[in-house]
Design a protein around this motif. Sequence first.
Motif, PDB file in Angstrom:
ATOM      1  N   LEU A 293       0.829  -1.210   0.000  1.00  0.00           N
ATOM      2  CA  LEU A 293       0.000   0.000   0.000  1.00  0.00           C
ATOM      3  C   LEU A 293       0.859   1.254   0.000  1.00  0.00           C
ATOM      4  N   ASN A 294       1.916   1.265   0.803  1.00  0.00           N
ATOM      5  CA  ASN A 294       2.820   2.413   0.821  1.00  0.00           C
ATOM      6  C   ASN A 294       3.495   2.604  -0.532  1.00  0.00           C
ATOM      7  N   ASN A 295       3.863   1.500  -1.161  1.00  0.00           N
ATOM      8  CA  ASN A 295       4.498   1.589  -2.477  1.00  0.00           C
ATOM      9  C   ASN A 295       3.549   2.189  -3.505  1.00  0.00           C
ATOM     10  N   ILE A 296       2.276   1.796  -3.444  1.00  0.00           N
ATOM     11  CA  ILE A 296       1.283   2.351  -4.371  1.00  0.00           C
ATOM     12  C   ILE A 296       1.111   3.845  -4.142  1.00  0.00           C
ATOM     13  N   LEU A 297       0.984   4.234  -2.875  1.00  0.00           N
ATOM     14  CA  LEU A 297       0.752   5.646  -2.563  1.00  0.00           C
ATOM     15  C   LEU A 297       1.951   6.516  -2.919  1.00  0.00           C
ATOM     16  N   ASN A 298       3.117   5.922  -3.040  1.00  0.00           N
ATOM     17  CA  ASN A 298       4.315   6.676  -3.425  1.00  0.00           C
ATOM     18  C   ASN A 298       4.534   6.721  -4.931  1.00  0.00           C
ATOM     19  N   CYS A 299       3.655   6.084  -5.693  1.00  0.00           N
ATOM     20  CA  CYS A 299       3.805   6.068  -7.154  1.00  0.00           C
ATOM     21  C   CYS A 299       3.457   7.429  -7.758  1.00  0.00           C
ATOM     22  N   VAL A 300       4.088   7.732  -8.883  1.00  0.00           N
ATOM     23  CA  VAL A 300       3.805   8.957  -9.622  1.00  0.00           C
ATOM     24  C   VAL A 300       2.664   8.742 -10.599  1.00  0.00           C
ATOM     25  N   SER A 301       2.633   7.571 -11.233  1.00  0.00           N
ATOM     26  CA  SER A 301       1.659   7.311 -12.291  1.00  0.00           C
ATOM     27  C   SER A 301       0.930   5.998 -12.039  1.00  0.00           C
ATOM     28  N   THR A 302      -0.225   5.849 -12.685  1.00  0.00           N
ATOM     29  CA  THR A 302      -0.965   4.595 -12.569  1.00  0.00           C
ATOM     30  C   THR A 302      -0.185   3.441 -13.197  1.00  0.00           C
ATOM     31  N   GLU A 303       0.588   3.714 -14.239  1.00  0.00           N
ATOM     32  CA  GLU A 303       1.412   2.666 -14.850  1.00  0.00           C
ATOM     33  C   GLU A 303       2.387   2.092 -13.820  1.00  0.00           C
ATOM     34  N   GLU A 304       2.968   2.971 -13.026  1.00  0.00           N
ATOM     35  CA  GLU A 304       3.900   2.542 -11.989  1.00  0.00           C
ATOM     36  C   GLU A 304       3.167   1.724 -10.923  1.00  0.00           C
ATOM     37  N   ALA A 305       1.938   2.142 -10.583  1.00  0.00           N
ATOM     38  CA  ALA A 305       1.160   1.424  -9.577  1.00  0.00           C
ATOM     39  C   ALA A 305       0.782   0.020 -10.059  1.00  0.00           C
ATOM     40  N   ILE A 306       0.546  -0.118 -11.367  1.00  0.00           N
ATOM     41  CA  ILE A 306       0.238  -1.450 -11.908  1.00  0.00           C
ATOM     42  C   ILE A 306       1.410  -2.398 -11.687  1.00  0.00           C
ATOM     43  N   GLU A 307       2.629  -1.887 -11.823  1.00  0.00           N
ATOM     44  CA  GLU A 307       3.802  -2.720 -11.572  1.00  0.00           C
ATOM     45  C   GLU A 307       3.845  -3.185 -10.117  1.00  0.00           C
ATOM     46  N   VAL A 308       3.409  -2.324  -9.204  1.00  0.00           N
ATOM     47  CA  VAL A 308       3.324  -2.726  -7.789  1.00  0.00           C
ATOM     48  C   VAL A 308       2.298  -3.845  -7.634  1.00  0.00           C
ATOM     49  N   TYR A 309       1.138  -3.694  -8.297  1.00  0.00           N
ATOM     50  CA  TYR A 309       0.145  -4.772  -8.298  1.00  0.00           C
ATOM     51  C   TYR A 309       0.768  -6.086  -8.766  1.00  0.00           C
ATOM     52  N   GLN A 310       1.488  -6.013  -9.864  1.00  0.00           N
ATOM     53  CA  GLN A 310       2.069  -7.224 -10.443  1.00  0.00           C
ATOM     54  C   GLN A 310       3.082  -7.866  -9.497  1.00  0.00           C
ATOM     55  N   ASN A 311       3.912  -7.036  -8.889  1.00  0.00           N
ATOM     56  CA  ASN A 311       4.917  -7.562  -7.967  1.00  0.00           C
ATOM     57  C   ASN A 311       4.298  -8.231  -6.754  1.00  0.00           C
ATOM     58  N   ALA A 312       3.099  -7.744  -6.376  1.00  0.00           N
ATOM     59  CA  ALA A 312       2.396  -8.330  -5.226  1.00  0.00           C
ATOM     60  C   ALA A 312       1.425  -9.432  -5.654  1.00  0.00           C
ATOM     61  N   ASP A 313       1.358  -9.722  -6.964  1.00  0.00           N
ATOM     62  CA  ASP A 313       0.480 -10.762  -7.510  1.00  0.00           C
ATOM     63  C   ASP A 313      -0.988 -10.512  -7.176  1.00  0.00           C
ATOM     64  N   ILE A 314      -1.416  -9.243  -7.279  1.00  0.00           N
ATOM     65  CA  ILE A 314      -2.812  -8.907  -6.984  1.00  0.00           C
ATOM     66  C   ILE A 314      -3.479  -8.187  -8.153  1.00  0.00           C
ATOM     67  N   GLU A 315      -2.787  -8.103  -9.301  1.00  0.00           N
ATOM     68  CA  GLU A 315      -3.304  -7.312 -10.415  1.00  0.00           C
ATOM     69  C   GLU A 315      -4.691  -7.780 -10.866  1.00  0.00           C
ATOM     70  N   LYS A 316      -4.873  -9.076 -11.077  1.00  0.00           N
ATOM     71  CA  LYS A 316      -6.145  -9.596 -11.580  1.00  0.00           C
ATOM     72  C   LYS A 316      -7.286  -9.260 -10.629  1.00  0.00           C
ATOM     73  N   ASN A 317      -7.102  -9.556  -9.351  1.00  0.00           N
ATOM     74  CA  ASN A 317      -8.168  -9.307  -8.371  1.00  0.00           C
ATOM     75  C   ASN A 317      -8.452  -7.812  -8.223  1.00  0.00           C
ATOM     76  N   CYS A 318      -7.398  -7.013  -8.265  1.00  0.00           N
ATOM     77  CA  CYS A 318      -7.593  -5.566  -8.114  1.00  0.00           C
ATOM     78  C   CYS A 318      -8.418  -4.995  -9.262  1.00  0.00           C
ATOM     79  N   PHE A 319      -8.117  -5.440 -10.469  1.00  0.00           N
ATOM     80  CA  PHE A 319      -8.852  -4.873 -11.599  1.00  0.00           C
ATOM     81  C   PHE A 319     -10.263  -5.444 -11.713  1.00  0.00           C
ATOM     82  N   GLU A 320     -10.487  -6.618 -11.201  1.00  0.00           N
ATOM     83  CA  GLU A 320     -11.872  -7.104 -11.117  1.00  0.00           C
ATOM     84  C   GLU A 320     -12.680  -6.192 -10.198  1.00  0.00           C
TER      85      GLU A 320
END
Length: 367
Positions: A293-320
Amino acid sequence: MNKGFTTGSCAAAASKAAVYMLLSGNKKMNIEIDTPAGIKYCPQIEEIEIGKDYVICAVRKESGDDPDITNGILVFSKVSLEDNSAGNSILIDGGKGIGRVTRPGLDQPVGNAAINSVPRLMIEAEVRQVMDLFDFEGNLKVEISVPDGEALAEKTFNPRLGIEGGISIIGTTGIVEPMSTKALLDTIRVELRQIKAEGAEVAVVSPGNYGLEFMKTNYDYDLDKAVKCSNYIGDTIDMAKELGFKKMLLCGHIGKLIKVSGGILNTHSKEADCRMELMAAAAIKCGASSETLNNILNCVSTEEAIEVYQNADIEKNCFEYIMQKIDYYLNKRGAGDIDIQCMVYSNKFGLLGLTDSAESFLKEAKV
């Protein structure tokens, strides 16, 4: 309403005039350049300084009828001769009042001057045109500066985005389109009425042309044909209903549409800029750790935040979850009078999510 010209156009024009004076030895009081929009720009040249191996000059920014804090500023270009070693290079950099990129996720890499890609291409094209005119085969340095840039930047989102020390040199078309809200809403209504009159059953709507190549490549759809709603998603839904549309498909970049997942249907940054908070909210629903969560809040762009999702293996569930929220708020505004579907994508990661009938709506719109 009168159009204006971007800081990118000003920088390209000043650079062209400076290199002309450097290579010819003659003063140049006006110049002409081509903008990416196909419109000629012919500004006057100001503040000329001619040295032994350099020329400095400026172009005054004209924003037309757009309320722009950079209107009237002087954009300077200093063009200087580099060493005489073999080569035919143009080095573009920023000087006083031009911001530096300090965080990833922006148009330029960390450390670069905040002179975006299209203005860089414009500057190089115009400078090289003059180099060819004089058969010059040496190396040149182009330094763009805005003396008032650091103070102006405090009135923008630059410091928050990780651009420090000045403004950005921006623009994708070279033209500043007047942003009168009434004029823009009137245009949206006209475009909706036109496609309705032509027999369209589905109103395909997009905030802009982000994802143009993605939609062409993956869905064989020219996003340029969609009605452009800019930030006015809610107003566009209202107009589509009034005009009798029963179906609407909203296609857009995650940077805009993530705001819709929070019920924000005017996505202009002056109305709301809570992209990272909403990306983090989705991550909370998917059980993300406090570090994520801290990593996401420190992101500059949504593209960067997606990479955080991917690294945490939550991208699919988050976008659902995000698509469920977008679907809820779009159709809440539709109030049962119109069925609204949505497709969300990013330039880097492609399709991120879509609602149940989005692809069938798009297929119907293409017929």
